[in-house]
Design a protein around this motif. Structure first.
Motif, PDB file in Angstrom:
ATOM      1  N   CYS A   1      -1.391  -3.074  -8.274  1.00  0.00           N
ATOM      2  CA  CYS A   1      -0.345  -4.066  -8.535  1.00  0.00           C
ATOM      3  C   CYS A   1      -0.763  -5.425  -7.985  1.00  0.00           C
ATOM      4  N   LEU A   2      -0.744  -6.448  -8.836  1.00  0.00           N
ATOM      5  CA  LEU A   2      -1.125  -7.793  -8.422  1.00  0.00           C
ATOM      6  C   LEU A   2      -0.046  -8.477  -7.582  1.00  0.00           C
ATOM      7  N   ASP A   3       1.195  -8.210  -7.884  1.00  0.00           N
ATOM      8  CA  ASP A   3       2.313  -8.821  -7.160  1.00  0.00           C
ATOM      9  C   ASP A   3       2.889  -7.802  -6.195  1.00  0.00           C
ATOM     10  N   PHE A   4       2.820  -8.075  -4.893  1.00  0.00           N
ATOM     11  CA  PHE A   4       3.288  -7.120  -3.897  1.00  0.00           C
ATOM     12  C   PHE A   4       3.600  -7.832  -2.592  1.00  0.00           C
ATOM     13  N   LEU A   5       4.297  -7.149  -1.749  1.00  0.00           N
ATOM     14  CA  LEU A   5       4.566  -7.595  -0.387  1.00  0.00           C
ATOM     15  C   LEU A   5       4.144  -6.464   0.532  1.00  0.00           C
ATOM     16  N   HIS A   6       3.176  -6.672   1.364  1.00  0.00           N
ATOM     17  CA  HIS A   6       2.603  -5.702   2.302  1.00  0.00           C
ATOM     18  C   HIS A   6       1.638  -4.748   1.578  1.00  0.00           C
ATOM     19  N   THR A   7       0.479  -4.620   2.121  1.00  0.00           N
ATOM     20  CA  THR A   7      -0.545  -3.725   1.572  1.00  0.00           C
ATOM     21  C   THR A   7      -0.046  -2.285   1.656  1.00  0.00           C
ATOM     22  N   HIS A   8      -0.078  -1.588   0.529  1.00  0.00           N
ATOM     23  CA  HIS A   8       0.478  -0.233   0.507  1.00  0.00           C
ATOM     24  C   HIS A   8      -0.204   0.650  -0.532  1.00  0.00           C
ATOM     25  N   LEU A   9      -0.003   1.939  -0.352  1.00  0.00           N
ATOM     26  CA  LEU A   9      -0.526   2.962  -1.256  1.00  0.00           C
ATOM     27  C   LEU A   9       0.525   4.053  -1.389  1.00  0.00           C
ATOM     28  N   LEU A  10       0.885   4.371  -2.639  1.00  0.00           N
ATOM     29  CA  LEU A  10       1.810   5.462  -2.934  1.00  0.00           C
ATOM     30  C   LEU A  10       1.090   6.443  -3.842  1.00  0.00           C
ATOM     31  N   MET A  22      -0.746  22.133 -15.257  1.00  0.00           N
ATOM     32  CA  MET A  22      -1.509  20.909 -15.337  1.00  0.00           C
ATOM     33  C   MET A  22      -0.862  19.849 -14.458  1.00  0.00           C
ATOM     34  N   PRO A  23      -1.364  19.656 -13.274  1.00  0.00           N
ATOM     35  CA  PRO A  23      -0.807  18.630 -12.390  1.00  0.00           C
ATOM     36  C   PRO A  23      -1.104  17.217 -12.904  1.00  0.00           C
ATOM     37  N   HIS A  24      -0.291  16.280 -12.457  1.00  0.00           N
ATOM     38  CA  HIS A  24      -0.503  14.857 -12.709  1.00  0.00           C
ATOM     39  C   HIS A  24      -0.467  14.154 -11.366  1.00  0.00           C
ATOM     40  N   VAL A  25      -1.419  13.262 -11.131  1.00  0.00           N
ATOM     41  CA  VAL A  25      -1.389  12.464  -9.914  1.00  0.00           C
ATOM     42  C   VAL A  25      -1.400  10.987 -10.316  1.00  0.00           C
ATOM     43  N   GLU A  26      -0.543  10.218  -9.673  1.00  0.00           N
ATOM     44  CA  GLU A  26      -0.491   8.779  -9.889  1.00  0.00           C
ATOM     45  C   GLU A  26      -0.676   8.073  -8.564  1.00  0.00           C
ATOM     46  N   LEU A  27      -1.528   7.074  -8.572  1.00  0.00           N
ATOM     47  CA  LEU A  27      -1.793   6.271  -7.399  1.00  0.00           C
ATOM     48  C   LEU A  27      -1.326   4.853  -7.713  1.00  0.00           C
ATOM     49  N   LYS A  28      -0.382   4.364  -6.927  1.00  0.00           N
ATOM     50  CA  LYS A  28       0.102   2.993  -7.081  1.00  0.00           C
ATOM     51  C   LYS A  28      -0.219   2.258  -5.791  1.00  0.00           C
ATOM     52  N   CYS A  29      -0.881   1.111  -5.925  1.00  0.00           N
ATOM     53  CA  CYS A  29      -1.296   0.411  -4.710  1.00  0.00           C
ATOM     54  C   CYS A  29      -1.312  -1.092  -4.924  1.00  0.00           C
ATOM     55  N   SER A  30      -1.252  -1.805  -3.818  1.00  0.00           N
ATOM     56  CA  SER A  30      -1.419  -3.244  -3.861  1.00  0.00           C
ATOM     57  C   SER A  30      -2.874  -3.539  -4.222  1.00  0.00           C
ATOM     58  N   SER A  31      -3.077  -4.612  -4.950  1.00  0.00           N
ATOM     59  CA  SER A  31      -4.412  -4.900  -5.490  1.00  0.00           C
ATOM     60  C   SER A  31      -5.428  -5.283  -4.418  1.00  0.00           C
ATOM     61  N   ASP A  32      -4.983  -5.552  -3.205  1.00  0.00           N
ATOM     62  CA  ASP A  32      -5.932  -5.888  -2.145  1.00  0.00           C
ATOM     63  C   ASP A  32      -6.489  -4.645  -1.452  1.00  0.00           C
ATOM     64  N   LEU A  33      -6.074  -3.483  -1.896  1.00  0.00           N
ATOM     65  CA  LEU A  33      -6.526  -2.229  -1.300  1.00  0.00           C
ATOM     66  C   LEU A  33      -7.719  -1.702  -2.094  1.00  0.00           C
TER      67      LEU A  33
END
Length: 107
Positions: free
Chosen positions: A44-53, A1-12
């Motif tokens: 994420c509401l608080d971030f520096l630089h638009t990103h996606l992990l 059973m895989p798990h995937v998590e997406l963490k990103c800046s809220s402007d994405l």
């Protein structure tokens, strides 16, 4: 059973539910023994630089060797990029769980 998590800046802007469905479909096309892929998104509401992990965690199995891992990683990155329509920093990791990781369905 895989798990995937997406963490990103809220402007994405990413259509996460559809992306998660396509990730699960791709994983199971490459490895039919994988089963359902539990998926979560954390904007994420608080971030520096638009990103996606994007992080994918799977159980280690004999057939999940280096060639399998490279193939799955390459195809997943291509798929994810189809869902990102704006400039951003991108990171991906595929993690194999250790011997003490337990995943099961409770009824």
């Amino acid at each position: 059973m895989p798990h995937v998590e997406l963490k990103c800046s809220s402007d994405l802007s990413v259509e996460t539910v559809k992306l998660f469905e396509d990730i699960e479909k791709l994983i199971n096309q490459i490895d039919p023994s994988s089963g359902v892929c539990k998926s979560r998104a954390y904007p994420c509401l608080d971030f520096l630089h638009t990103h996606l992990l994007v992080s994918l965690k799977m159980l280690p199995k004999p057939h999940r060797d280096e060639a399998f891992t490279r193939n799955l990683t390459t195809q997943l990155i291509q798929l994810i990029k189809e869902y990102v329509n704006q400039p951003c920093y991108f990171s991906f990791e595929l993690i194999y769980a250790d011997a003490f990781y337990v995943t099961q369905e409770w009824n």
